[in-house]
Design an enzyme around this catalytic site. Structure first.
Site, PDB file in Angstrom:
ATOM      1  N   ARG A 234      -6.259 -10.704  76.682  1.00  0.00           N
ATOM      2  CA  ARG A 234      -5.682 -11.827  75.938  1.00  0.00           C
ATOM      3  C   ARG A 234      -4.818 -12.748  76.785  1.00  0.00           C
ATOM      4  NH1 ARG A 234      -4.987 -10.449  69.698  1.00  0.00           N
ATOM      5  NH2 ARG A 234      -7.136  -9.830  69.347  1.00  0.00           N
TER       6      ARG A 234
ATOM      7  N   GLU B  25       0.174   6.107  77.103  1.00  0.00           N
ATOM      8  CA  GLU B  25       0.550   7.189  76.190  1.00  0.00           C
ATOM      9  C   GLU B  25      -0.556   8.235  76.106  1.00  0.00           C
ATOM     10  OE1 GLU B  25       0.071   3.750  74.268  1.00  0.00           O
ATOM     11  OE2 GLU B  25       1.537   3.460  75.862  1.00  0.00           O
TER      12      GLU B  25
END
Length: 182
Positions: free
Chosen positions: A70, A107
């Site tokens: 993006r 994560e």
């Protein structure tokens, strides 16, 4: 730009960020920029405010460097306005030719980003851009990649910053400029 005009542009941007609860998983409040991209006035407002920031704080910039994917939406528009080049940082394996890469921890595991070897030269003044700063993992990796290329990293810019996730701490001492904070 006058403060009143700046506030009107920020309000327009906020109005075009759609919220989706529990996406992509339960407990996550997803901030979607697609409506912002669809509206030419809102997209122009983003570009105007980013351009104003760069012209005031980093007029010496040589390159805008956008993060996959993006950052590719806002970076070229800004670079064109500023009259500077645009470079992409992509996920590993997406760029042709010789590349330089950096791996980083997410994560849920490891990831790697890369830039074409000849895209950024030592000493070039660069600004990183992405749509969102959350935990800062990808932005941190992009900063490390620019250090590896010996670029002069002036700062980072995002449209949205999720302050509670404290991603800005991960990229310190590099500054982060965000248009909208939640």
């Amino acid at each position: 730009m006058a403060a009143k005009a700046r506030e009107a542009k920020l309000d327009l941007i906020k109005k075009h960020i759609k919220v989706f609860p529990d996406f992509p998983s339960k407990g996550v409040l997803f901030r979607d920029i697609c409506p912002l991209l669809k509206d030419p006035l809102a997209l122009t407002a983003v570009t105007d405010l980013l351009e104003e920031h760069v012209r005031l704080t980093h007029p010496e910039v040589d390159l805008i460097v956008g993060l996959d994917a993006r950052g590719f939406l806002f970076g070229p528009l800004l670079a064109q306005r500023l009259g500077v080049g645009f470079v992409v940082i992509r996920k590993k394996g997406k760029l042709p030719g010789p590349t330089v890469s950096v791996s980083y921890t997410l994560e849920y595991g490891q990831a790697e980003v890369e830039v074409q070897e000849d895209a950024v030269y030592p000493g070039q003044k660069v600004l990183l851009i992405d749509d969102l700063l959350a935990t800062g993992g990808t932005l941190y990796a992009a900063c490390e990649l620019m250090k590896k290329k010996q670029a002069d990293l002036l700062g980072c810019m995002v449209v949205i910053e999720l302050k509670d996730l404290r991603g800005f701490e991960r990229v310190k001492p590099i500054s982060v400029f965000s248009l909208v904070q939640y």
